[in-house]
Design a protein around this motif. Structure first.
Motif, PDB file in Angstrom:
ATOM      1  N   ASP A  54      -0.030  -3.892   0.402  1.00 49.88           N
ATOM      2  CA  ASP A  54      -0.920  -4.181   1.684  1.00 49.88           C
ATOM      3  C   ASP A  54      -1.204  -2.119   2.159  1.00 49.88           C
ATOM      4  O   ASP A  54      -0.832  -1.311   1.502  1.00 49.88           O
ATOM      5  N   LYS A  55      -2.623  -2.077   3.585  1.00 55.17           N
ATOM      6  CA  LYS A  55      -2.416  -0.849   3.890  1.00 55.17           C
ATOM      7  C   LYS A  55      -1.484   0.040   3.949  1.00 55.17           C
ATOM      8  O   LYS A  55      -1.090   0.828   3.578  1.00 55.17           O
ATOM      9  N   GLU A  56      -0.073  -0.718   4.442  1.00 56.86           N
ATOM     10  CA  GLU A  56       0.881  -0.024   4.785  1.00 56.86           C
ATOM     11  C   GLU A  56       1.631   0.307   3.744  1.00 56.86           C
ATOM     12  O   GLU A  56       2.293   1.916   3.688  1.00 56.86           O
ATOM     13  N   ASP A  59      -0.020   2.989   2.426  1.00 55.36           N
ATOM     14  CA  ASP A  59      -0.028   4.409   2.971  1.00 55.36           C
ATOM     15  C   ASP A  59       1.105   4.980   2.558  1.00 55.36           C
ATOM     16  O   ASP A  59       0.477   6.494   2.047  1.00 55.36           O
ATOM     17  N   ASP A  79      -4.048  -6.740  -1.743  1.00 57.39           N
ATOM     18  CA  ASP A  79      -4.994  -6.433  -0.944  1.00 57.39           C
ATOM     19  C   ASP A  79      -5.861  -5.888  -1.675  1.00 57.39           C
ATOM     20  O   ASP A  79      -5.764  -4.141  -1.534  1.00 57.39           O
ATOM     21  N   GLU A  82      -7.981  -2.964  -0.645  1.00 53.95           N
ATOM     22  CA  GLU A  82      -7.325  -1.276  -0.116  1.00 53.95           C
ATOM     23  C   GLU A  82      -7.312  -0.398  -1.686  1.00 53.95           C
ATOM     24  O   GLU A  82      -8.112   0.239  -1.498  1.00 53.95           O
ATOM     25  N   ARG A  85     -10.713   0.511  -2.854  1.00 56.05           N
ATOM     26  CA  ARG A  85     -11.420   1.401  -1.520  1.00 56.05           C
ATOM     27  C   ARG A  85     -10.421   3.121  -1.994  1.00 56.05           C
ATOM     28  O   ARG A  85     -11.323   4.011  -2.352  1.00 56.05           O
ATOM     29  N   ARG A  86      -9.409   2.754  -2.588  1.00 54.14           N
ATOM     30  CA  ARG A  86      -8.271   3.800  -3.449  1.00 54.14           C
ATOM     31  C   ARG A  86      -8.913   4.515  -4.775  1.00 54.14           C
ATOM     32  O   ARG A  86      -7.978   5.560  -4.973  1.00 54.14           O
TER      33      ARG A  86
END
Length: 92
Positions: A54-56, A59, A79, A82, A85-86
């Motif tokens: 996930d985003k966490e 990140d 995800d 995400e 997007r990255r």
């Protein structure tokens, strides 16, 4: 040239581990806390469907992460928006 750094959250047969460790610097972890603590600096996350990507997590991984590979039949624990997007690679 240094070996790619792979963070591993799944058990693999010894023949596969032997090949993986000869080509990559492998860091095995067993809990989400270890995963999040160890992930920065790794280029690849090799995980199972038990890990939520996930985003966490992304990140925490930072800019070094290039690919997420899941040893599962599906990828509903990832995800994908995400990941896209990255600009990361996703394999299963």
């Amino acid at each position: 040239m240094s070996k790619p750094k792979v963070l591993l959250t799944i058990g693999l047969p010894s023949s596969v581990m032997s090949r993986l460790t000869s080509a990559c610097a492998v860091t095995p972890v067993s809990t989400r806390a270890e995963l999040l603590q160890s992930l920065p600096g790794h280029q690849v996350l090799l995980c199972s469907s038990f890990e939520t990507v996930d985003k966490e997590l992304l990140d925490t991984a930072g800019d070094s992460l290039e690919a997420v590979v899941t040893g599962s039949a599906g990828y509903n624990h990832v995800d994908t928006q995400e990941i896209k997007r990255r600009g990361l690679l996703l394999g299963n």
